[in-house]
Design a protein around this motif. Structure first.
Motif, PDB file in Angstrom:
ATOM      1  N   UNK A 129       8.064 -27.516  70.337  1.00 16.45           N
ATOM      2  CA  UNK A 129       8.834 -27.823  69.141  1.00 16.45           C
ATOM      3  C   UNK A 129       8.027 -28.778  68.272  1.00 16.45           C
ATOM      4  N   UNK A 130       7.775 -28.386  67.041  1.00 15.15           N
ATOM      5  CA  UNK A 130       7.070 -29.251  66.119  1.00 15.15           C
ATOM      6  C   UNK A 130       7.981 -30.397  65.701  1.00 15.15           C
ATOM      7  N   UNK A 142      14.917 -41.781  76.169  1.00 18.17           N
ATOM      8  CA  UNK A 142      13.858 -42.539  75.511  1.00 18.17           C
ATOM      9  C   UNK A 142      12.532 -41.793  75.605  1.00 18.17           C
ATOM     10  N   UNK A 143      12.238 -41.240  76.776  1.00 19.26           N
ATOM     11  CA  UNK A 143      10.979 -40.499  76.958  1.00 19.26           C
ATOM     12  C   UNK A 143      10.912 -39.287  76.039  1.00 19.26           C
ATOM     13  N   UNK A 144      12.048 -38.592  75.886  1.00 17.23           N
ATOM     14  CA  UNK A 144      12.062 -37.408  75.018  1.00 17.23           C
ATOM     15  C   UNK A 144      11.877 -37.811  73.559  1.00 17.23           C
ATOM     16  N   UNK A 145      12.531 -38.886  73.116  1.00 13.33           N
ATOM     17  CA  UNK A 145      12.363 -39.350  71.742  1.00 13.33           C
ATOM     18  C   UNK A 145      10.939 -39.815  71.484  1.00 13.33           C
ATOM     19  N   UNK A 185       8.235 -38.808  72.979  1.00 11.67           N
ATOM     20  CA  UNK A 185       7.293 -37.684  73.005  1.00 11.67           C
ATOM     21  C   UNK A 185       7.475 -36.734  71.832  1.00 11.67           C
ATOM     22  N   UNK A 186       8.723 -36.538  71.374  1.00 13.77           N
ATOM     23  CA  UNK A 186       8.989 -35.491  70.392  1.00 13.77           C
ATOM     24  C   UNK A 186       9.566 -35.997  69.082  1.00 13.77           C
ATOM     25  N   UNK A 187      10.129 -37.194  69.066  1.00 18.66           N
ATOM     26  CA  UNK A 187      10.738 -37.699  67.850  1.00 18.66           C
ATOM     27  C   UNK A 187      11.897 -36.836  67.393  1.00 18.66           C
ATOM     28  N   UNK A 188      12.196 -36.903  66.108  1.00 18.01           N
ATOM     29  CA  UNK A 188      13.218 -36.048  65.518  1.00 18.01           C
ATOM     30  C   UNK A 188      12.571 -34.779  64.975  1.00 18.01           C
ATOM     31  N   UNK A 189      13.259 -33.659  65.062  1.00 17.94           N
ATOM     32  CA  UNK A 189      12.643 -32.400  64.609  1.00 17.94           C
ATOM     33  C   UNK A 189      12.531 -32.324  63.091  1.00 17.94           C
ATOM     34  N   UNK A 223      13.839 -32.333  76.135  1.00 16.28           N
ATOM     35  CA  UNK A 223      12.677 -32.060  75.286  1.00 16.28           C
ATOM     36  C   UNK A 223      12.948 -31.043  74.185  1.00 16.28           C
ATOM     37  N   UNK A 224      13.889 -30.126  74.393  1.00 16.60           N
ATOM     38  CA  UNK A 224      14.188 -29.108  73.384  1.00 16.60           C
ATOM     39  C   UNK A 224      15.531 -29.341  72.705  1.00 16.60           C
ATOM     40  N   UNK A 225      16.204 -30.440  73.032  1.00 20.18           N
ATOM     41  CA  UNK A 225      17.522 -30.729  72.464  1.00 20.18           C
ATOM     42  C   UNK A 225      17.543 -32.163  71.933  1.00 20.18           C
TER      43      UNK A 225
END
Length: 418
Positions: A1-2, A33-36, A38-42, A120-122
């Motif tokens: 996910x970009x 926290x780890x997901x944010x 690594x990926x931030x907001x989409x 990671x995808x949500x």
């Protein structure tokens, strides 16, 4: 996910890391926290957010949601369902003094937290996992019919622009039943963020009717997600009415994990001038002999935008799947816009799946018919719009829930005509 880690994501991370974390919530918060991080907001480069830009959320500034600051606030005047057990949240905080049903502490649901989400995808669920501080745990024992429970969430505006992220966990034992009427109301003109997440587990033969009515203030942001695991012979029946918020996105992720499970995901979006409403569903048929039905209707006025994204995934073991999806939009303005993206992804051989979408204005022939019988144009338009929406709500089985939906639809349409 970009995605990009923008200022809003950085602010969220700072707040999440500063929160006092009880031991029972530590694993879930760390994953969020780890997901944010690594990926931030989409961004809109992410396919799932192609039609919905979260930049408005990124640019907004929300104050701290201090649970102690909300304890002394009174309950605003709201129509509450007669005879229903009641759980009340005021400004994101569960108020036992205003509730008629003693809630179980969310800490009792530690073993269930995060089990149904894929952070990671949500990103909406990841934001909630990083920041949740309050919520409810409803656990219906095997064979029990819990009747009607009303979950009331209201934002008073007494504490200014806040962000709150309640986490709600529901578990129904074998053959248990529950009807949950979930309503969200907010102060007009107040920019705030309401980001609830539901994790729902239905054991074999359980039945949950989940009716959601979202009437946030027109300046608010409502980002919600429901994650439901449905065992053999169980039924999840969801109806969601989106009628408020500057930007509202409702995600439903459901998995039919046992034979002869059933899922109904229906709803209506009422989108007025300046509003953006997005319904995104992901339905996974993972077991044989399961059925699903989805019907969503959207009415748009003024300069507004509606989005429907619906995906049905049928895995190879899910033979004899019966899946149906339909979304229809009624545009009452030349400036209104509707984006529809139905998807079927099928790996089984013996299936019956279909989807459809229609977007259009009021039928001129029907309007002419009513006008020819002496009905004024505005009244004729109202009759056709209300008939369009009534078709969406008539499948709701509980009478009290159906009445609440009808009242919300009538109030929205009256406001749009004013």
């Amino acid at each position: 996910m970009n995605a990009i880690v923008n200022n809003n994501a950085a602010g969220l991370l700072g707040r999440a890391e500063a929160l006092a974390t009880p031991a029972w919530a530590a694993e879930t918060r760390a994953a969020g926290i780890a997901a944010l991080r690594a990926h931030g907001l989409p961004t809109r480069r992410a396919e799932a957010f192609r039609y919905t830009d979260l930049a408005q959320v990124a640019q907004a500034s929300f104050g701290e949601n201090s649970p102690m600051g909300a304890r002394g606030l009174g309950m605003p005047s709201l129509p509450l369902t007669r005879g229903a057990a009641r759980l009340v949240f005021v400004d994101g905080v569960l108020r036992g003094d205003l509730s008629s049903l003693p809630p179980r502490p969310l800490s009792d649901a530690q073993a269930l937290l995060g089990g149904l989400t894929s952070l990671p995808t949500q990103p909406i669920a990841a934001m909630n996992a990083a920041l949740f501080e309050d919520g409810l745990f409803l656990d219906v024992p095997e064979g029990e019919d819990a009747g009607l429970v009303e979950l009331v969430c209201v934002v008073t505006g007494a504490r200014g622009a806040i962000g709150f992220h309640p986490r709600h966990v529901l578990r129904l034992g074998r053959r248990a039943k529950l009807t949950l009427l979930d309503t969200s109301d907010g102060a007009a003109g107040l920019a705030y963020l309401h980001n609830p997440v539901f994790e729902i587990s239905l054991d074999e033969g359980a039945e949950l009717a989940h009716v959601r009515i979202q009437r946030e203030g027109r300046a608010a942001f409502h980002l919600s997600s429901v994650h439901c695991a449905i065992a053999a012979g169980a039924t999840y029946d969801n109806f969601t009415l989106n009628a408020g918020g500057r930007l509202a996105r409702n995600e439903i992720h459901a998995a039919l994990n046992g034979p002869k499970a059933m899922c109904h995901m229906n709803g209506a979006q009422l989108v007025g001038d300046g509003q953006h409403a997005d319904t995104t569903t992901v339905l996974h048929h993972a077991a044989p002999d399961c059925g699903s039905r989805q019907t969503y209707k959207t009415v748009l006025t003024g300069k507004s935008r509606g989005v429907f994204q619906g995906k049905i995934l049928v895995s190879k073991p899910a033979q004899r799947t019966d899946g149906y999806q339909m979304n229809q939009a009624l545009l009452l303005s030349e400036e209104a816009e509707m984006d529809s993206k139905p998807q079927l992804e099928i790996y089984a051989d013996d299936v019956k799946c279909s989807h459809g979408a229609t977007v259009g204005a009021l039928d001129p022939a029907q309007l002419f018919y009513l006008r020819s019988r002496g009905i004024p144009q505005q009244a004729a338009r109202s009759m056709l719009v209300e008939a369009f929406l009534t078709e969406a709500t008539e499948g709701v089985g509980d009478e009290a829930c159906r009445a609440a939906l009808s009242e919300a639809v009538t109030a929205w349409w009256a406001q749009e005509r004013a």
